[in-house]
Design a protein around this motif. Sequence first.
Motif, short mmCIF file in Angstrom:
data_model
loop_
_atom_site.label_atom_id
_atom_site.label_comp_id
_atom_site.label_asym_id
_atom_site.label_seq_id
_atom_site.Cartn_x
_atom_site.Cartn_y
_atom_site.Cartn_z
N ASN A 62 25.78 64.26 3.07
CA ASN A 62 25.73 65.20 1.95
C ASN A 62 27.14 65.54 1.44
O ASN A 62 27.48 66.69 1.19
CB ASN A 62 24.97 66.48 2.32
N ARG A 63 27.95 64.51 1.32
CA ARG A 63 29.32 64.66 0.84
C ARG A 63 29.65 63.52 -0.12
O ARG A 63 29.10 62.43 -0.03
CB ARG A 63 30.34 64.61 1.98
N ALA A 64 30.61 63.79 -1.00
CA ALA A 64 31.10 62.77 -1.92
C ALA A 64 32.56 63.06 -2.21
O ALA A 64 33.01 64.21 -2.15
CB ALA A 64 30.30 62.78 -3.22
N MET A 65 33.29 62.01 -2.52
CA MET A 65 34.67 62.15 -2.99
C MET A 65 34.61 61.96 -4.50
O MET A 65 34.30 60.87 -4.98
CB MET A 65 35.58 61.11 -2.33
N VAL A 66 34.88 63.03 -5.24
CA VAL A 66 34.81 62.97 -6.69
C VAL A 66 36.21 63.13 -7.28
O VAL A 66 37.10 63.73 -6.67
CB VAL A 66 33.85 64.04 -7.28
N ILE A 67 36.38 62.60 -8.46
CA ILE A 67 37.69 62.61 -9.10
C ILE A 67 38.00 63.99 -9.65
O ILE A 67 37.21 64.57 -10.39
CB ILE A 67 37.74 61.55 -10.22
N LYS A 68 39.16 64.47 -9.28
CA LYS A 68 39.68 65.73 -9.82
C LYS A 68 40.71 65.43 -10.91
O LYS A 68 40.79 66.13 -11.91
CB LYS A 68 40.32 66.56 -8.72
N ARG A 69 41.52 64.37 -10.69
CA ARG A 69 42.60 64.08 -11.64
C ARG A 69 42.94 62.59 -11.60
O ARG A 69 43.02 62.00 -10.54
CB ARG A 69 43.82 64.89 -11.25
N HIS A 70 43.14 62.04 -12.79
CA HIS A 70 43.69 60.69 -12.95
C HIS A 70 45.06 60.82 -13.61
O HIS A 70 45.21 61.55 -14.59
CB HIS A 70 42.85 59.85 -13.92
N GLU A 71 46.04 60.09 -13.09
CA GLU A 71 47.32 59.92 -13.76
C GLU A 71 47.43 58.43 -14.04
O GLU A 71 47.42 57.62 -13.10
CB GLU A 71 48.47 60.39 -12.88
N LEU A 72 47.49 58.05 -15.32
CA LEU A 72 47.44 56.65 -15.71
C LEU A 72 48.73 56.23 -16.39
O LEU A 72 49.23 56.93 -17.27
CB LEU A 72 46.27 56.42 -16.68
N ASP A 73 49.26 55.10 -15.98
CA ASP A 73 50.46 54.54 -16.58
C ASP A 73 50.18 53.12 -17.02
O ASP A 73 49.91 52.24 -16.19
CB ASP A 73 51.63 54.54 -15.58
N TYR A 74 50.26 52.90 -18.33
CA TYR A 74 50.06 51.59 -18.92
C TYR A 74 51.44 51.00 -19.19
O TYR A 74 52.13 51.41 -20.10
CB TYR A 74 49.26 51.71 -20.22
N HIS A 75 51.84 50.04 -18.37
CA HIS A 75 53.19 49.47 -18.47
C HIS A 75 53.30 48.35 -19.50
O HIS A 75 54.24 48.30 -20.26
CB HIS A 75 53.66 48.96 -17.11
N LEU A 76 52.32 47.44 -19.48
CA LEU A 76 52.30 46.28 -20.38
C LEU A 76 50.86 45.98 -20.78
O LEU A 76 49.95 46.21 -19.98
CB LEU A 76 52.87 45.04 -19.68
N VAL A 114 51.18 45.75 -14.79
CA VAL A 114 50.72 46.10 -16.14
C VAL A 114 50.11 47.51 -16.18
O VAL A 114 50.07 48.12 -17.25
CB VAL A 114 49.73 45.06 -16.70
N PHE A 115 49.66 47.99 -15.02
CA PHE A 115 48.95 49.27 -14.99
C PHE A 115 49.11 49.88 -13.60
O PHE A 115 49.07 49.16 -12.59
CB PHE A 115 47.46 49.03 -15.28
N GLU A 116 49.27 51.21 -13.57
CA GLU A 116 49.24 51.95 -12.30
C GLU A 116 48.49 53.26 -12.53
O GLU A 116 48.46 53.78 -13.65
CB GLU A 116 50.65 52.27 -11.81
N ALA A 117 47.92 53.75 -11.46
CA ALA A 117 47.21 55.03 -11.53
C ALA A 117 47.35 55.74 -10.20
O ALA A 117 47.49 55.11 -9.15
CB ALA A 117 45.74 54.82 -11.86
N LEU A 118 47.32 57.05 -10.27
CA LEU A 118 47.22 57.89 -9.09
C LEU A 118 46.03 58.80 -9.32
O LEU A 118 45.98 59.52 -10.33
CB LEU A 118 48.49 58.71 -8.89
N THR A 119 45.07 58.72 -8.42
CA THR A 119 43.84 59.50 -8.58
C THR A 119 43.69 60.45 -7.41
O THR A 119 43.83 60.05 -6.25
CB THR A 119 42.61 58.57 -8.66
#
Length: 159
Positions: A62-76, A114-119
């Motif tokens: 009865n647990r889940a890991m849900v997204i609180k925040r995305h930080e997205l970097d589009y390099h190329l 080309v892309f990085e993210a921290l979630t």
Amino acid sequence: MPESLLPWRYQSPFIKSWQIDASHLDHYNHVNNVAYLTQVEALAWAHSNSLGLQFSDYQSLNRAMVIKRHELDYHLPSHEGDNLQCATWIVSCDNKLTLKRHFQFICERRQKTVFEALTTFVCVSLDSGAPKRLPEPFKEIYGNACIESSLQLQSTGEI
């Protein structure tokens, strides 16, 4: 090119390949932002599954890991025909409520990120959606996969 020779930000990535086709493109003929997020979600689930956590485990606990925040970097930009090597790492886990994943997508042809993210993910009860502490299996599995301690050692020069 062997995955180990790609310029990964951290050691020991969990990697999946992503072949870009026309369905992933936007009106600029670049990979659409939504396609990147879809790949991020699929990669996170694939990594969790490889660590031994399935959605059925989330349900039984009865647990889940849900997204609180995305930080997205589009390099190329990425284009049709590109093959991206998509990696993820759990970079922090507080063993209470949250964990963070880093994502890095490298274009094989260009050998560039080309892309990085921290979630940031937060643990919640599946039935109520309220924040709840990480259950023991999450602490054990996600905590053991976390590279935070090795990152601290790298920054102090101890490894």
